[in-house]
Design a protein around this motif. Sequence first.
Motif, PDB file in Angstrom:
ATOM      1  N   HIS A 192     -23.287 -50.203   6.137  1.00 12.46           N
ATOM      2  CA  HIS A 192     -23.857 -51.508   5.792  1.00 12.46           C
ATOM      3  C   HIS A 192     -23.437 -52.513   6.847  1.00 12.46           C
ATOM      4  CE1 HIS A 192     -25.529 -54.720   3.441  1.00 12.46           C
ATOM      5  NE2 HIS A 192     -25.708 -53.963   2.384  1.00 12.46           N
TER       6      HIS A 192
ATOM      7  N   VAL B 243     -28.986 -51.533   6.100  1.00 15.62           N
ATOM      8  CA  VAL B 243     -28.198 -50.558   5.350  1.00 15.62           C
ATOM      9  C   VAL B 243     -28.764 -49.155   5.543  1.00 15.62           C
ATOM     10  CG1 VAL B 243     -29.544 -50.956   3.223  1.00 15.62           C
ATOM     11  CG2 VAL B 243     -27.247 -50.006   3.049  1.00 15.62           C
TER      12      VAL B 243
ATOM     13  N   MET C 282     -28.103 -46.344  -3.622  1.00 23.49           N
ATOM     14  CA  MET C 282     -28.729 -47.633  -3.292  1.00 23.49           C
ATOM     15  C   MET C 282     -28.756 -48.568  -4.501  1.00 23.49           C
ATOM     16  SD  MET C 282     -29.342 -48.522  -0.338  1.00 23.49           S
ATOM     17  CE  MET C 282     -30.135 -50.046  -0.860  1.00 23.49           C
TER      18      MET C 282
ATOM     19  N   LEU D 256     -25.280 -49.841  -5.001  1.00 25.85           N
ATOM     20  CA  LEU D 256     -24.894 -50.717  -3.891  1.00 25.85           C
ATOM     21  C   LEU D 256     -25.450 -52.128  -4.086  1.00 25.85           C
ATOM     22  CD1 LEU D 256     -25.130 -49.575  -0.198  1.00 25.85           C
ATOM     23  CD2 LEU D 256     -25.972 -51.803  -0.872  1.00 25.85           C
ATOM     24  N   LYS D 257     -26.685 -52.207  -4.572  1.00 20.52           N
ATOM     25  CA  LYS D 257     -27.351 -53.510  -4.766  1.00 20.52           C
ATOM     26  C   LYS D 257     -26.579 -54.422  -5.714  1.00 20.52           C
ATOM     27  CE  LYS D 257     -31.398 -53.812  -2.603  1.00 20.52           C
ATOM     28  NZ  LYS D 257     -31.858 -55.054  -1.966  1.00 20.52           N
ATOM     29  N   THR D 258     -25.948 -53.841  -6.743  1.00 20.46           N
ATOM     30  CA  THR D 258     -25.309 -54.677  -7.762  1.00 20.46           C
ATOM     31  C   THR D 258     -23.781 -54.613  -7.720  1.00 20.46           C
ATOM     32  OG1 THR D 258     -25.497 -52.864  -9.340  1.00 20.46           O
ATOM     33  CG2 THR D 258     -27.231 -54.515  -9.383  1.00 20.46           C
ATOM     34  N   ARG D 259     -23.197 -53.661  -6.988  1.00 18.38           N
ATOM     35  CA  ARG D 259     -21.738 -53.472  -7.022  1.00 18.38           C
ATOM     36  C   ARG D 259     -21.038 -53.746  -5.690  1.00 18.38           C
ATOM     37  NH1 ARG D 259     -20.401 -49.688 -11.182  1.00 18.38           N
ATOM     38  NH2 ARG D 259     -21.618 -50.311 -12.995  1.00 18.38           N
ATOM     39  N   ALA D 260     -21.777 -53.765  -4.585  1.00 15.75           N
ATOM     40  CA  ALA D 260     -21.112 -53.972  -3.298  1.00 15.75           C
ATOM     41  C   ALA D 260     -21.119 -55.465  -2.965  1.00 15.75           C
ATOM     42  CB  ALA D 260     -21.817 -53.177  -2.207  1.00 15.75           C
ATOM     43  N   PRO D 261     -19.931 -56.023  -2.647  1.00 14.81           N
ATOM     44  CA  PRO D 261     -19.836 -57.476  -2.457  1.00 14.81           C
ATOM     45  C   PRO D 261     -20.428 -57.976  -1.129  1.00 14.81           C
ATOM     46  CG  PRO D 261     -17.679 -56.471  -2.169  1.00 14.81           C
ATOM     47  CD  PRO D 261     -18.629 -55.363  -2.562  1.00 14.81           C
ATOM     48  N   PHE D 262     -21.766 -58.065  -1.134  1.00 12.21           N
ATOM     49  CA  PHE D 262     -22.503 -58.659  -0.015  1.00 12.21           C
ATOM     50  C   PHE D 262     -23.334 -59.815  -0.556  1.00 12.21           C
ATOM     51  CE2 PHE D 262     -21.969 -54.296   1.528  1.00 12.21           C
ATOM     52  CZ  PHE D 262     -21.619 -54.494   2.856  1.00 12.21           C
ATOM     53  N   TRP D 263     -23.498 -60.830   0.269  1.00 14.10           N
ATOM     54  CA  TRP D 263     -24.338 -61.986  -0.111  1.00 14.10           C
ATOM     55  C   TRP D 263     -25.206 -62.363   1.073  1.00 14.10           C
ATOM     56  CZ3 TRP D 263     -19.092 -61.569  -1.108  1.00 14.10           C
ATOM     57  CH2 TRP D 263     -18.764 -61.376  -2.452  1.00 14.10           C
ATOM     58  N   LYS D 264     -26.531 -62.478   0.802  1.00 13.52           N
ATOM     59  CA  LYS D 264     -27.494 -62.786   1.865  1.00 13.52           C
ATOM     60  C   LYS D 264     -27.851 -64.266   1.852  1.00 13.52           C
ATOM     61  CE  LYS D 264     -29.913 -58.353   1.730  1.00 13.52           C
ATOM     62  NZ  LYS D 264     -30.875 -57.622   0.901  1.00 13.52           N
TER      63      LYS D 264
ATOM     64  N   ASP E 139     -31.084 -65.218  -4.393  1.00 14.87           N
ATOM     65  CA  ASP E 139     -30.724 -64.971  -5.794  1.00 14.87           C
ATOM     66  C   ASP E 139     -30.752 -63.481  -6.088  1.00 14.87           C
ATOM     67  OD1 ASP E 139     -30.332 -67.599  -6.611  1.00 14.87           O
ATOM     68  OD2 ASP E 139     -32.484 -67.903  -6.915  1.00 14.87           O
ATOM     69  N   ALA E 140     -29.826 -63.038  -6.935  1.00 12.70           N
ATOM     70  CA  ALA E 140     -29.843 -61.645  -7.383  1.00 12.70           C
ATOM     71  C   ALA E 140     -31.099 -61.422  -8.224  1.00 12.70           C
ATOM     72  CB  ALA E 140     -28.595 -61.345  -8.197  1.00 12.70           C
TER      73      ALA E 140
ATOM     74  N   ALA F 130     -19.822 -66.955  -0.510  1.00 13.15           N
ATOM     75  CA  ALA F 130     -21.206 -67.453  -0.484  1.00 13.15           C
ATOM     76  C   ALA F 130     -21.247 -68.953  -0.830  1.00 13.15           C
ATOM     77  CB  ALA F 130     -22.094 -66.598  -1.393  1.00 13.15           C
TER      78      ALA F 130
ATOM     79  N   MET G 124     -13.638 -56.299 -11.042  1.00 14.33           N
ATOM     80  CA  MET G 124     -14.615 -57.170 -11.694  1.00 14.33           C
ATOM     81  C   MET G 124     -14.221 -57.369 -13.152  1.00 14.33           C
ATOM     82  SD  MET G 124     -17.298 -58.085  -9.739  1.00 14.33           S
ATOM     83  CE  MET G 124     -18.721 -58.216 -10.830  1.00 14.33           C
TER      84      MET G 124
ATOM     85  N   PHE H 119     -17.463 -65.552  -7.033  1.00 19.19           N
ATOM     86  CA  PHE H 119     -18.621 -65.301  -6.165  1.00 19.19           C
ATOM     87  C   PHE H 119     -19.894 -65.225  -6.999  1.00 19.19           C
ATOM     88  CE2 PHE H 119     -16.027 -61.582  -7.104  1.00 19.19           C
ATOM     89  CZ  PHE H 119     -16.914 -60.749  -7.783  1.00 19.19           C
ATOM     90  N   PRO H 120     -21.062 -65.430  -6.372  1.00 23.42           N
ATOM     91  CA  PRO H 120     -22.322 -65.259  -7.093  1.00 23.42           C
ATOM     92  C   PRO H 120     -22.651 -63.773  -7.243  1.00 23.42           C
ATOM     93  CG  PRO H 120     -22.710 -66.166  -4.885  1.00 23.42           C
ATOM     94  CD  PRO H 120     -21.247 -65.884  -5.002  1.00 23.42           C
ATOM     95  N   PRO H 121     -23.641 -63.429  -8.087  1.00 24.08           N
ATOM     96  CA  PRO H 121     -24.063 -62.026  -8.171  1.00 24.08           C
ATOM     97  C   PRO H 121     -24.379 -61.480  -6.770  1.00 24.08           C
ATOM     98  CG  PRO H 121     -25.114 -63.302  -9.893  1.00 24.08           C
ATOM     99  CD  PRO H 121     -24.391 -64.289  -9.013  1.00 24.08           C
ATOM    100  N   MET H 122     -24.041 -60.220  -6.555  1.00 27.37           N
ATOM    101  CA  MET H 122     -24.141 -59.635  -5.215  1.00 27.37           C
ATOM    102  C   MET H 122     -25.598 -59.386  -4.823  1.00 27.37           C
ATOM    103  SD  MET H 122     -21.026 -57.117  -6.052  1.00 27.37           S
ATOM    104  CE  MET H 122     -19.370 -57.754  -6.345  1.00 27.37           C
ATOM    105  N   THR H 123     -25.876 -59.531  -3.532  1.00 23.11           N
ATOM    106  CA  THR H 123     -27.262 -59.390  -3.050  1.00 23.11           C
ATOM    107  C   THR H 123     -27.337 -58.569  -1.767  1.00 23.11           C
ATOM    108  OG1 THR H 123     -27.060 -61.518  -1.909  1.00 23.11           O
ATOM    109  CG2 THR H 123     -28.058 -61.561  -4.099  1.00 23.11           C
ATOM    110  N   GLY H 124     -26.562 -57.480  -1.721  1.00 17.51           N
ATOM    111  CA  GLY H 124     -26.600 -56.631  -0.528  1.00 17.51           C
ATOM    112  C   GLY H 124     -27.758 -55.661  -0.551  1.00 17.51           C
ATOM    113  N   GLY H 125     -27.720 -54.717   0.366  1.00 21.52           N
ATOM    114  CA  GLY H 125     -28.725 -53.662   0.433  1.00 21.52           C
ATOM    115  C   GLY H 125     -29.951 -54.038   1.221  1.00 21.52           C
TER     116      GLY H 125
END
Lengths: 151, 81
Positions: free
Chosen positions: A81, A93, A113, A116-124, A136-137, B7, B59, B75-81
């Motif tokens: 990632h 990713v 996948m 990863l979308k809901t559990r990996a700490p990334f913010w766009k 927003d999620a 964020a 968490m 933090f806000p809800p995560m938005t990766g991928g």
Amino acid sequence: MSVSVQIEDFDISQEIGTLTAVRTDIGAVVTFTGLVRDMGGGQPVSAMELEHWPGMTEQALEEIETQARQRWSLKATRIVHRYGALTPGDQIVLVIAASPHRGAAFEAAEFMMDFLKTRAPFWKKETTPQGARWVDARDADDTAQARWDQP
Amino acid sequence: MKVLYFAWLRERIGTGSEEVETNASTVAELVAELTSREDRYAAAFADMSAVRVAVDQTMTDIDASLTGAAEVAFFPPMTGG
């Protein structure tokens, strides 16, 4: 089984090669690649900044791999990632699942996948003509993850 | 206690990490204490339904205990991928 959280781009064929070069018991390799889109929330997107939680991110991705390997008979998994500054068309990713037969690899790649979308700490954060905004999620991502809880 | 923000919480509070002197026994008490200290915390914590919490990198939720905890992250809800 390995994860990488990196600024640099990745090479899919090289990543597959690393998993398959040293063994001959893999019959199926499924990969998923996520790219930066040029639209988000109905707005044109010119750039994206991806923030993450160093240390925690790697741990979260490893946990996702572990869960996938407990659930399916996998010979190898890999998650890469990226973070930092990205632009539309860039790869974000990569998820790879390798197994003796295709069923497990297909399902495990999707499972990893979805988690990863809901559990990996990334913010766009996307840059649009109206300025930069945090993405927003999506409820659909929670739904996609929750379906794996069903027996 | 070490407190982390990510964020838009990081942006509203103006830092990603800080040491906070507190006797709060739960996350909710810590949020209330910070909110009463300065407007920037009140702005960040105005809508707690949009905020996720981790205590010592696990968490959890707003009612979680801080007894023995070394680190809290918001933090806000995560938005990766």
